[in-house]
Write an enzyme that holds these catalytic residues in place. Sequence first.
Site, short mmCIF file in Angstrom:
data_model
loop_
_atom_site.label_atom_id
_atom_site.label_comp_id
_atom_site.label_asym_id
_atom_site.label_seq_id
_atom_site.Cartn_x
_atom_site.Cartn_y
_atom_site.Cartn_z
N ASP A 26 -4.23 7.62 8.27
CA ASP A 26 -5.30 6.78 8.80
C ASP A 26 -4.83 5.85 9.92
O ASP A 26 -5.51 4.90 10.27
CB ASP A 26 -5.93 5.96 7.68
CG ASP A 26 -4.91 5.08 6.96
OD1 ASP A 26 -3.75 5.02 7.41
OD2 ASP A 26 -5.27 4.46 5.94
N HIS A 53 -1.14 4.38 7.26
CA HIS A 53 -0.42 5.03 6.17
C HIS A 53 -0.18 6.50 6.48
O HIS A 53 -0.79 7.06 7.39
CB HIS A 53 -1.21 4.88 4.87
CG HIS A 53 -1.68 3.49 4.61
ND1 HIS A 53 -2.95 3.05 4.94
CD2 HIS A 53 -1.03 2.42 4.08
CE1 HIS A 53 -3.07 1.77 4.63
NE2 HIS A 53 -1.92 1.36 4.10
N SER A 97 0.80 -1.22 0.00
CA SER A 97 0.00 0.00 0.00
C SER A 97 0.83 1.28 0.00
O SER A 97 0.32 2.35 -0.32
CB SER A 97 -0.94 0.01 1.20
OG SER A 97 -0.21 -0.11 2.42
#
Length: 393
Positions: free
Chosen positions: A351, A354, A49
């Site tokens: 969040d 990340h 990610s």
Amino acid sequence: MASSPSSSPLWTLQRQKKVALILYTATLSSFIANSAGCPYTTIFSFGDSITDTGNLCFSFPLRRSCSPPYGASYFGHPTGRSSDGRLIIDFIAESLSIPLVKPYERIKNGEARNWKKEEGVNFAVSGATALNVGFFEEIGIHYGFTNDSLRVQLGWFKELLPSICNSSSSCKTVFEKSLFLVGEIGVNDFKTCFFEGRRLAEIKTYVPHVINMISSTITDLIDVGAQTLIVPGILPLGCGAIYLTRFESNNEKDYDEYGCLIWLNKFIEYFNKRLQAELNQLKELHPHANIIYADYYNAALPLYHSPKKFGFMGLKACCGTGGAYNVDFTKLCGDEGVKVCDDPSKYISWDGIHLTEAAYGLIARDLLKGSDAASKFDDLCLKNKAFQSFNSL
């Protein structure tokens, strides 16, 4: 209720920052265009990610990162990036005047409009592990987020290869102008084990397996013609909001003076050193290849150690709810009722898992400036003076 895109001051503030960053990109691109001998026009990337620009959302559109408020600060809508805006790979691409790298899944399914093979491909998938899912099954852990491990991504690359180049000479022409970004990868392997309650001593025994997988992937890429490979280390997880929440301790000795978990950062340092040692061996085996270690860890650490210096508020997440770090495992960013901070550019963590675009931008700036001798990003045609207009980050 969660803040709506039309009413939140996030959009007004971020539009102003977007203008500043556009000016930065234009100035830097102009500098690079005038630099003699800069060969790079293409990026091929692999990872999780930290690098995914939309692969996961093609297959799993209901994942949180595929919905608002993700993407709000720069793109104005979700793009599949696990942040409020751009990622490190985006800043690298912009700094080299390369189009933002499109995700493989959209290219494969014909949804990447106007894609040209010279632009490269992003194979990274959010939640991806370095090790195959079978490894976790063997040690008694069910990993159900995604099966798209590093080797799976390498398989996609090889499947697409005939569309990129169809002979050794044509591949050489493409790849001598290409950057291969291999990672960051490994975080989800270790995170899964830590969150499953596995002991540190046991998890350390998995480090050689992860590094061997990264190393073999690099070797395979070199074998098909890759010449310049950027291999990032892992970020300082001990300063991450989700880890600080999950492993919150009443023992002050578990934390350093900046509020980060000492034991977890030491583990990441251990992994990164082992990765660097492996890359040094690969350099000896493949002297014709330019293998660059990207020190994400030390590029990010100053942000956590001196947040106010960089305009940040601390270790709390921007998008979240509850607890000391604004992280509630039952209600994460993107869930109904979870609020977004007014100005993500004042936060390191987006969040809890990340980082924000602002944090990624500063990490990219540090790497691209070549301030760390180990990174040698100045080899990529970049000079420190090109970053005078990067002060808006």
